[in-house]
Design an enzyme around this catalytic site. Structure first.
Site, PDB file in Angstrom:
ATOM      1  N   LYS A  47      18.116  -3.532 -14.733  1.00 14.13           N
ATOM      2  CA  LYS A  47      18.691  -2.173 -14.837  1.00 14.13           C
ATOM      3  C   LYS A  47      20.064  -2.239 -15.493  1.00 14.13           C
ATOM      4  CE  LYS A  47      16.036  -0.100 -11.148  1.00 14.13           C
ATOM      5  NZ  LYS A  47      15.461  -1.339 -10.525  1.00 14.13           N
ATOM      6  N   GLY A  52       5.500   6.040  -1.249  1.00 12.43           N
ATOM      7  CA  GLY A  52       4.719   7.274  -1.090  1.00 12.43           C
ATOM      8  C   GLY A  52       3.905   7.711  -2.294  1.00 12.43           C
TER       9      GLY A  52
HETATM   10  O1  C5P Z   1       8.151  -2.242  -2.981  1.00 12.92           O
HETATM   11  P1  C5P Z   1       8.121  -1.150  -3.995  1.00 12.92           P
HETATM   12  O2  C5P Z   1       6.760  -0.966  -4.647  1.00 12.92           O
HETATM   13  O3  C5P Z   1       8.691   0.143  -3.502  1.00 12.92           O
HETATM   14  O4  C5P Z   1       9.103  -1.709  -5.164  1.00 12.92           O
HETATM   15  C1  C5P Z   1       9.442  -0.947  -6.287  1.00 12.92           C
HETATM   16  C2  C5P Z   1      10.134  -1.800  -7.332  1.00 12.92           C
HETATM   17  O5  C5P Z   1      10.350  -0.985  -8.488  1.00 12.92           O
HETATM   18  C3  C5P Z   1      11.493  -2.335  -6.931  1.00 12.92           C
HETATM   19  O6  C5P Z   1      11.685  -3.576  -7.602  1.00 12.92           O
HETATM   20  C4  C5P Z   1      12.455  -1.296  -7.463  1.00 12.92           C
HETATM   21  O7  C5P Z   1      13.711  -1.815  -7.809  1.00 12.92           O
HETATM   22  C5  C5P Z   1      11.749  -0.848  -8.722  1.00 12.92           C
HETATM   23  N1  C5P Z   1      12.084   0.499  -9.182  1.00 12.92           N
HETATM   24  C6  C5P Z   1      11.862   1.634  -8.426  1.00 12.92           C
HETATM   25  N2  C5P Z   1      12.174   2.874  -8.941  1.00 12.92           N
HETATM   26  C7  C5P Z   1      12.709   2.974 -10.174  1.00 12.92           C
HETATM   27  C8  C5P Z   1      12.945   1.829 -10.946  1.00 12.92           C
HETATM   28  C9  C5P Z   1      12.608   0.593 -10.416  1.00 12.92           C
HETATM   29  O8  C5P Z   1      11.366   1.547  -7.284  1.00 12.92           O
HETATM   30  N3  C5P Z   1      12.935   4.147 -10.700  1.00 12.92           N
END
Ligand code: C5P
Length: 212
Positions: free
Chosen positions: A59, A172
């Site tokens: 990021k 979710g």
């Molecule tokens: O465990 P989970 O599926 O929630 O993880 C989501 C991953 O995607 C994490 O690495 C998080 O940093 C990344 N991410 C996110 N939303 C964003 C960008 C990246 O959840 N908008």
């Protein structure tokens, strides 16, 4: 990014290498984030690359020369793609793209975070970020599976850029719904690596076959 299953595994776990080896047939790429790289070291990118393409989710959000340095470190360690923020403005994103082009790498731009807080500031500027990313020639966008209506909206503006969509499962969002709304890939972390990763990835790949 080449699509086969439509799944990108977010390996925010110290067991990343074992999990990557076990689930590689069910996913198109692996995403690494700060928790893994800060605890295991940047060499984990190269190690994971032997199991599939790696997206470095740093990021990136800094002034152009620092953004370029971060991208350089990711690519020289084997990353196939990096994720950068777009709110920094076009000069920083362009600096990242210039580095990526030397490595034949890809750049994905965050539009708005998938968490609720993503709506506080980022939803208001996401459309402009998409327009900038498209004009600069970025490869894709990160857009929230938790808000499929936003994927739909951003898809209309995205042109040929791919959409990678995090927020599936634990946050979710629904994988099939995100794909139907216009995402090309879903990014899935905890819903794969918590519990039986192989079974979780296999079931998700099975489920997505119908919409891909
Ligand atoms: O465990 P989970 O599926 O929630 O993880 C989501 C991953 O995607 C994490 O690495 C998080 O940093 C990344 N991410 C996110 N939303 C964003 C960008 C990246 O959840 N908008």
């Amino acid at each position: 990014m080449e699509r086969r299953t439509g799944i990108i595994a977010a390996l925010d776990t110290t067991n990343a290498l074992n999990i990557a080896r076990e689930i590689r047939e069910y996913v198109d790429a692996f995403k690494v984030n700060y928790p893994l790289v800060l605890s295991e070291g940047i060499s984990v990118v190269k190690e994971l690359s032997s199991y599939g393409p790696v997206i470095a989710d740093f990021k990136i959000a800094d002034v152009p020369h620092i953004s370029a340095m971060i991208a350089e470190i990711a690519f020289e360690n084997g990353a196939k793609a990096v994720i950068t923020h777009g709110f920094t403005g076009s000069d920083s994103v362009k600096a990242v793209l210039d580095v990526a082009s030397r490595y034949n790498g890809e750049v994905y731009v965050v539009t708005e975070l998938s968490s609720a807080g993503g709506q506080e500031f980022m939803t208001g500027v996401a459309e402009r970020i998409v327009e900038m990313a498209r004009n600069l020639g970025c490869h894709g966008l990160i857009a929230p599976a938790t808000r499929p209506e936003r994927i739909r909206k951003l898809r209309e503006l995205a042109g040929n850029m791919q959409i990678l969509s995090p927020g599936v499962g634990a946050q979710g969002g629904k994988a099939a719904e995100a794909i139907r709304a216009g995402a090309d890939f879903v990014i899935v972390g905890r819903s794969i690596y918590e519990g039986n990763a192989v079974e979780n990835a296999r079931l998700l790949a099975e489920q997505l076959k119908e919409v891909i």
